[in-house]
Design a protein around this motif. Structure first.
Motif, short mmCIF file in Angstrom:
data_model
loop_
_atom_site.label_atom_id
_atom_site.label_comp_id
_atom_site.label_asym_id
_atom_site.label_seq_id
_atom_site.Cartn_x
_atom_site.Cartn_y
_atom_site.Cartn_z
N GLY B 317 0.78 -1.22 0.00
CA GLY B 317 0.00 0.00 0.00
C GLY B 317 0.82 1.28 0.00
O GLY B 317 0.27 2.36 0.15
N THR B 318 2.13 1.17 -0.19
CA THR B 318 2.97 2.38 -0.21
C THR B 318 3.37 2.71 -1.64
O THR B 318 3.17 1.90 -2.55
CB THR B 318 4.24 2.16 0.61
OG1 THR B 318 4.91 1.03 0.08
CG2 THR B 318 3.92 1.93 2.06
N ALA B 319 3.95 3.90 -1.83
CA ALA B 319 4.36 4.33 -3.17
C ALA B 319 5.46 3.41 -3.70
O ALA B 319 5.46 3.03 -4.87
CB ALA B 319 4.85 5.77 -3.13
N LEU B 320 6.38 2.99 -2.81
CA LEU B 320 7.48 2.13 -3.25
C LEU B 320 6.95 0.77 -3.70
O LEU B 320 7.38 0.23 -4.72
CB LEU B 320 8.49 1.97 -2.11
CG LEU B 320 9.80 1.27 -2.47
CD1 LEU B 320 10.55 2.07 -3.50
CD2 LEU B 320 10.64 1.07 -1.24
N GLY B 321 6.01 0.23 -2.95
CA GLY B 321 5.44 -1.07 -3.30
C GLY B 321 4.72 -1.03 -4.64
O GLY B 321 4.88 -1.93 -5.47
N LEU B 322 3.96 0.07 -4.88
CA LEU B 322 3.25 0.18 -6.16
C LEU B 322 4.23 0.37 -7.30
O LEU B 322 4.02 -0.15 -8.39
CB LEU B 322 2.27 1.35 -6.11
CG LEU B 322 0.97 1.00 -5.44
CD1 LEU B 322 0.11 2.23 -5.34
CD2 LEU B 322 0.25 -0.04 -6.26
N THR B 323 5.34 1.12 -7.03
CA THR B 323 6.37 1.25 -8.06
C THR B 323 6.89 -0.12 -8.44
O THR B 323 7.06 -0.44 -9.63
CB THR B 323 7.53 2.11 -7.53
OG1 THR B 323 6.99 3.28 -6.95
CG2 THR B 323 8.50 2.47 -8.61
N GLY B 324 7.16 -0.96 -7.42
CA GLY B 324 7.64 -2.31 -7.68
C GLY B 324 6.63 -3.11 -8.49
O GLY B 324 7.00 -3.80 -9.43
#
Lengths: 103, 482
Positions: B317-324
């Motif tokens: 649910g974070t920006a880094l996770g969605l980037t991944g």
């Protein structure tokens, strides 16, 4: 006037009938009818919720239902074509015979 | 009518059968494949133009005559680029691959319709337009799976796919109708605003369950995945590359879009469900291929495993996770596309999918073998290749979000996955013993050209991932900000 909860109960029942049909029936045409019942449950829900405000019927829901009926028709057309070919390959409409794919 | 990209795709889809009818007179049916590929390249150019507009002015809105609404933001552009790129490679590859089949013009027409359905799905700004394009993609993919109708296997797989997937679509429509009843609108932005005023109610949870089940069937989340291995292995190889590389990812996109804009009020609840399902998906997707003897079926099962990695990125649910997740969507499309197309070259020459019967085929087909090995190593997550970059981003994001158990699950699963990928590599590199293999020739040059370009991209995005990371980061911030 019938209250909105009655409509909701009806559409949920229709949905459950569709799922029951998909789970228990063995004839391919009946499975296709199960899909149609599911789509019609959703369509009915749209229509009943469009008139939830007294004196106003929302055109958005009606246009969605019109398009959705067309889409359901094209899905069943493709399904009937596949069923015809399956009948030519297997000589039966029983889905229990369609289990050569395994693993 | 819609945005220029979809217009071009639809016009080419409608005119391809006409061109096919004309070129059948002069007995050069392959020309309509060239025509379809040109159409895809033009639409890629329009996507590039839209990218310029969107990155300077923000999201573009198109309201057409049919009062359907398109809202194009960076996330839509990102996904559409992936779809059209893989679409071009599948279409160029099919020039030779489909030459023994009949009805080639209709094949290209359906391929273009499927791609325009996917592009429309990611460009749409309300649930109504989304659903129409979604069904367009689904219907053309059923037909493409059953394209070789003279065999029993595609027909059986297509019937299973059709029943499961259209039941999923009907469930999605039912969930949409409940959401419409709560809010009175179906616009994504409007739903976001209306739901933040209304707050969470029982009906919101009910509709969220229906919508997630509907999207989960298409994206093959584990209890709903049984159609995937059949449909992906029975389809022609270029279509398997499309189905496994991009169609399943459309479901992942839809979960991101609906989850983070419409259902953002109950984010913590649905995210914890997705986290548990992602571990299940990974385990099933990586343990079942260990038992497979069919090459395409093995690759199809391994895409379930990769769907699990993408869900793990969403679950943070974070920006880094969605980037991944977004990077893994791009990378998985490249890697799995290349792997299926390589399997297709072997199938084209050997006409078998059994691993036992292709031992040593790599020694007779060196280019195919090298590209296949590159794609398989990238799927394992080996460092200089692109799969590693996105998997590391997902693992880092899980640690950052205090969900390290999810990261550990991703790492353990990529170790398990190495077992079956390396088994495939060993099989194709064994010494040649069968007489049938000794007579095999290298694949046609046009197929090899596609494979070389795709595997070069795998290496390039593995060594220099910065541009991709920036693009994915901007797309993820659009999703979380709006």
């Amino acid at each position: 006037m019938i209250a909105p909860p009655h409509y909701l109960v009806f559409s949920f029942t229709l949905y459950m009938i569709g799922i029951y049909c998909l789970v228990t029936k063995r004839n391919m045409i009946r499975l296709l009818l199960g899909i149609e019942i599911l789509i019609n449950a959703a369509n009915f829900n749209f229509i009943s919720l469009a008139s939830s405000i007294p004196g106003l019927i929302d055109p958005l829901a009606l246009s969605i239902v019109t398009v959705s009926i067309g889409l359901a028709a094209s899905v069943s057309a493709v399904a009937v074509i596949i069923i015809v070919y399956a009948y030519r390959h297997y000589g039966t409409l029983d889905v229990r015979m369609l289990k050569r794919l395994k693993g | 009518m819609f945005s220029p990209t979809i217009d071009v795709l639809l016009i080419f889809a409608l005119t391809t059968p006409l061109i096919g009818w004309l070129v059948e007179r002069i007995r050069k049916v392959q020309l309509c494949g060239v025509y379809a590929s040109i159409g895809l390249m033009i639409s890629l150019w329009y996507i590039y133009e839209l990218f310029g507009k969107v990155s300077s002015d923000g999201a573009q809105t198109f309201t057409s005559f049919f009062s359907s609404q398109l809202r194009i933001d960076l996330l839509g552009i990102f996904m559409a680029t992936v779809f059209v790129l893989i679409g071009i490679s599948a279409s160029v590859y099919s020039l030779r691959y489909m030459e023994r089949d009949t009805g080639i013009p209709l094949f290209y027409s359906l391929l273009l319709l499927m791609i325009s359905g996917m592009v429309g799905t990611v460009f749409s700004g309300d649930f109504f337009t989304f659903f129409v394009f979604w069904e367009m993609m689904c219907i053309s993919s059923y037909t493409l799976v059953a394209f070789r109708k003279q065999r029993w296997e595609p027909i059986e797989a297509a019937f299973k796919y059709l029943i499961m997937s259209s039941a999923g679509s009907a469930t999605l429509l039912f969930g949409m109708s409940i959401l419409y009843g709560i809010c009175g609108t179906l616009n994504f932005q409007g739903l976001h605003i209306a739901l933040s005023n209304v707050g969470s109610s029982v009906w919101l949870y009910v509709s969220a369950i229906f919508i997630l089940i509907g999207l989960g069937v298409k994206s093959a989340i584990v209890p709903l995945h049984t159609w995937l291995p059949d449909a992906h292995s029975a389809a022609p190889s270029s279509i398997s590359a499309m189905l496994s590389g991009v169609v399943v990812e459309t479901g992942i996109y839809a979960i991101c879009r609906v989850g983070f804009t419409v259902l953002s009020g109950i984010q913590s609840q649905w995210i914890s469900v997705i986290a548990i399902l992602s571990v299940l998906t990974m385990l099933v997707g990586n343990l079942t291929p260990l038992l497979q003897t069919d090459l395409k079926r093995l690759l199809a099962y391994s895409s379930i495993g990769h769907i699990g990695y993408m869900l793990a990125g969403i679950a943070t649910g974070t920006a880094l996770g969605l980037t991944g997740t977004l990077m893994h969507i791009f990378n998985h499309a490249l890697m799995k596309g290349t792997a299926f197309l390589c399997a297709g070259v072997i199938l084209y020459r050997l006409e078998t999918r059994e691993l036992k019967e292709m031992s040593g085929v790599g020694r007779r087909m060196p280019v195919t073998a090298i590209t296949f090995i590159i794609s398989l190593l990238a799927l394992t997550g080996l460092p200089p290749l692109n799969g590693f970059v996105s998997e590391v981003t997902i693992v880092l994001a899980t640690i950052e979000a205090n969900m390290a158990w999810l990261g550990v699950a991703v790492i353990i699963n990529s170790i398990i996955s190495a077992a079956y990928y390396i088994r495939v590599i060993r099989t194709i590199l064994q010494p040649v013993t069968q007489k049938k293999i000794e007579e095999v020739k290298e694949g046609p040059p046009i197929m090899l050209a596609v494979l070389c370009i795709l595997s070069a991209m795998i290496i390039i995005f593995g060594i220099w991932p910065d541009a991709l990371i920036n693009f994915a980061k901007n797309a993820a911030s659009v999703l979380l900000g709006g």
